[in-house]
Design a protein around this motif. Structure first.
Motif, PDB file in Angstrom:
ATOM      1  N   THR A  81       0.862  -1.188   0.000  1.00 53.26           N
ATOM      2  CA  THR A  81       0.000   0.000   0.000  1.00 53.26           C
ATOM      3  C   THR A  81       0.895   1.234   0.000  1.00 53.26           C
ATOM      4  OG1 THR A  81      -0.153   0.155   2.411  1.00 53.26           O
ATOM      5  CG2 THR A  81      -1.870  -1.105   1.298  1.00 53.26           C
ATOM      6  N   SER A  82       0.447   2.253  -0.709  1.00 51.39           N
ATOM      7  CA  SER A  82       1.175   3.514  -0.707  1.00 51.39           C
ATOM      8  C   SER A  82       0.222   4.637  -1.098  1.00 51.39           C
ATOM      9  CB  SER A  82       2.345   3.468  -1.691  1.00 51.39           C
ATOM     10  OG  SER A  82       3.060   4.685  -1.658  1.00 51.39           O
ATOM     11  N   ALA A  83       0.072   5.594  -0.201  1.00 52.95           N
ATOM     12  CA  ALA A  83      -0.714   6.790  -0.501  1.00 52.95           C
ATOM     13  C   ALA A  83       0.157   7.731  -1.323  1.00 52.95           C
ATOM     14  CB  ALA A  83      -1.154   7.456   0.793  1.00 52.95           C
ATOM     15  N   PHE A  84      -0.482   8.475  -2.237  1.00 52.17           N
ATOM     16  CA  PHE A  84       0.263   9.435  -3.047  1.00 52.17           C
ATOM     17  C   PHE A  84      -0.675  10.552  -3.492  1.00 52.17           C
ATOM     18  CE2 PHE A  84      -1.381   6.320  -5.982  1.00 52.17           C
ATOM     19  CZ  PHE A  84      -1.675   6.994  -7.152  1.00 52.17           C
ATOM     20  N   ASP A  85      -0.083  11.605  -4.058  1.00 54.08           N
ATOM     21  CA  ASP A  85      -0.875  12.786  -4.382  1.00 54.08           C
ATOM     22  C   ASP A  85      -0.741  13.285  -5.816  1.00 54.08           C
ATOM     23  OD1 ASP A  85      -2.156  13.321  -1.821  1.00 54.08           O
ATOM     24  OD2 ASP A  85      -0.124  13.660  -1.093  1.00 54.08           O
ATOM     25  N   ASN A  86       0.082  12.636  -6.630  1.00 54.99           N
ATOM     26  CA  ASN A  86       0.253  13.142  -7.993  1.00 54.99           C
ATOM     27  C   ASN A  86       0.601  12.022  -8.963  1.00 54.99           C
ATOM     28  OD1 ASN A  86       3.149  12.756  -7.822  1.00 54.99           O
ATOM     29  ND2 ASN A  86       3.187  14.597  -6.552  1.00 54.99           N
ATOM     30  N   GLU A  87       0.487  12.333 -10.236  1.00 60.64           N
ATOM     31  CA  GLU A  87       0.718  11.352 -11.295  1.00 60.64           C
ATOM     32  C   GLU A  87       2.147  10.800 -11.311  1.00 60.64           C
ATOM     33  OE1 GLU A  87       0.169  10.986 -16.137  1.00 60.64           O
ATOM     34  OE2 GLU A  87      -0.072  12.938 -15.184  1.00 60.64           O
ATOM     35  N   PRO A  88       3.188  11.631 -11.206  1.00 64.81           N
ATOM     36  CA  PRO A  88       4.542  11.064 -11.206  1.00 64.81           C
ATOM     37  C   PRO A  88       4.756  10.021 -10.106  1.00 64.81           C
ATOM     38  CG  PRO A  88       4.660  13.434 -11.526  1.00 64.81           C
ATOM     39  CD  PRO A  88       3.234  13.105 -11.181  1.00 64.81           C
ATOM     40  N   SER A  89       4.140  10.222  -8.955  1.00 63.24           N
ATOM     41  CA  SER A  89       4.272   9.245  -7.864  1.00 63.24           C
ATOM     42  C   SER A  89       3.671   7.900  -8.247  1.00 63.24           C
ATOM     43  CB  SER A  89       3.609   9.769  -6.600  1.00 63.24           C
ATOM     44  OG  SER A  89       4.264  10.926  -6.142  1.00 63.24           O
ATOM     45  N   LEU A  90       2.565   7.917  -8.986  1.00 62.03           N
ATOM     46  CA  LEU A  90       1.964   6.656  -9.449  1.00 62.03           C
ATOM     47  C   LEU A  90       2.957   5.893 -10.314  1.00 62.03           C
ATOM     48  CD1 LEU A  90      -0.262   4.578  -9.962  1.00 62.03           C
ATOM     49  CD2 LEU A  90      -1.080   6.063 -11.804  1.00 62.03           C
ATOM     50  N   TYR A  91       3.609   6.577 -11.235  1.00 61.54           N
ATOM     51  CA  TYR A  91       4.545   5.901 -12.128  1.00 61.54           C
ATOM     52  C   TYR A  91       5.775   5.389 -11.379  1.00 61.54           C
ATOM     53  CZ  TYR A  91       1.456   7.898 -15.578  1.00 61.54           C
ATOM     54  OH  TYR A  91       0.346   8.247 -16.301  1.00 61.54           O
ATOM     55  N   GLU A  92       6.203   6.099 -10.357  1.00 60.79           N
ATOM     56  CA  GLU A  92       7.320   5.620  -9.525  1.00 60.79           C
ATOM     57  C   GLU A  92       6.934   4.312  -8.825  1.00 60.79           C
ATOM     58  OE1 GLU A  92       8.442   8.735  -6.821  1.00 60.79           O
ATOM     59  OE2 GLU A  92       8.912  10.120  -8.462  1.00 60.79           O
ATOM     60  N   ILE A  93       5.714   4.267  -8.288  1.00 56.92           N
ATOM     61  CA  ILE A  93       5.242   3.053  -7.615  1.00 56.92           C
ATOM     62  C   ILE A  93       5.160   1.905  -8.617  1.00 56.92           C
ATOM     63  CG2 ILE A  93       3.276   1.977  -6.435  1.00 56.92           C
ATOM     64  CD1 ILE A  93       2.679   4.856  -5.299  1.00 56.92           C
ATOM     65  N   CYS A  94       4.580   2.176  -9.772  1.00 60.62           N
ATOM     66  CA  CYS A  94       4.458   1.140 -10.796  1.00 60.62           C
ATOM     67  C   CYS A  94       5.821   0.594 -11.204  1.00 60.62           C
ATOM     68  CB  CYS A  94       3.720   1.680 -12.021  1.00 60.62           C
ATOM     69  SG  CYS A  94       1.941   1.916 -11.771  1.00 60.62           S
ATOM     70  N   GLU A  95       6.775   1.480 -11.383  1.00 62.48           N
ATOM     71  CA  GLU A  95       8.116   1.047 -11.764  1.00 62.48           C
ATOM     72  C   GLU A  95       8.747   0.200 -10.657  1.00 62.48           C
ATOM     73  OE1 GLU A  95      12.374   2.993 -13.115  1.00 62.48           O
ATOM     74  OE2 GLU A  95      10.518   4.109 -13.488  1.00 62.48           O
ATOM     75  N   LYS A  96       8.595   0.633  -9.425  1.00 65.53           N
ATOM     76  CA  LYS A  96       9.154  -0.094  -8.272  1.00 65.53           C
ATOM     77  C   LYS A  96       8.594  -1.513  -8.180  1.00 65.53           C
ATOM     78  CE  LYS A  96       9.113   0.141  -3.223  1.00 65.53           C
ATOM     79  NZ  LYS A  96       8.730   0.961  -2.078  1.00 65.53           N
ATOM     80  N   LEU A  97       7.287  -1.665  -8.484  1.00 67.77           N
ATOM     81  CA  LEU A  97       6.619  -2.963  -8.339  1.00 67.77           C
ATOM     82  C   LEU A  97       6.505  -3.742  -9.646  1.00 67.77           C
ATOM     83  CD1 LEU A  97       3.741  -1.818  -5.967  1.00 67.77           C
ATOM     84  CD2 LEU A  97       5.853  -3.030  -5.345  1.00 67.77           C
TER      85      LEU A  97
END
Length: 130
Positions: free
Chosen positions: A96-112
């Protein structure tokens, strides 16, 4: 080229907030579970007490990314009987990870290693926690 959400999903999440949750099914290493990655637009869930255990980390943020395994046995029961009690569900919260913007989503996707292009409306991928 970096992968991003398809245009329709992007507008529905980041512009119009019309998708409460988007998801994609991912292969689970356990044949008794199905795994999903999901992104919740938190403004749609602030008054939902039935899934608060699942989304509580996202409170105070715009979005919440989760990866969850749900037992196939529970899914079969869910499709036949309505049950809003998360405590007895056979689920495994993977990430789980809360986030507030689009770039953060892509960082999470890349990490996982999650492909953002595969996100769809939750009902298209049979995601049950929406």
């Amino acid at each position: 080229m970096k992968k991003i959400l398809n245009e329709k999903i992007w507008y529905g999440v980041f512009v119009h907030h019309s998708y409460p949750v988007i998801a994609q099914e991912i292969n689970s290493p356990d044949i008794h579970f199905r795994r999903w990655a999901a992104v919740y637009t938190m403004e749609h869930y602030l008054k939902r007490t039935d899934i608060i255990d699942l989304i509580e980390e996202g409170i105070g943020h715009h979005y919440l990314f989760i990866m969850v395994d749900i037992s196939t046995e529970y899914i079969d029961i869910f499709h036949h009987f309505w049950d809003s009690d998360l405590y007895d569900r056979n689920i495994k919260m993977i990430y789980t990870s809360a986030f507030d913007n689009e770039p953060s989503l892509y960082e999470i996707c890349e990490k996982l290693n999650v492909d953002p292009e595969r996100f769809e409306a939750s009902w298209k991928v049979e995601y049950i926690f929406d």
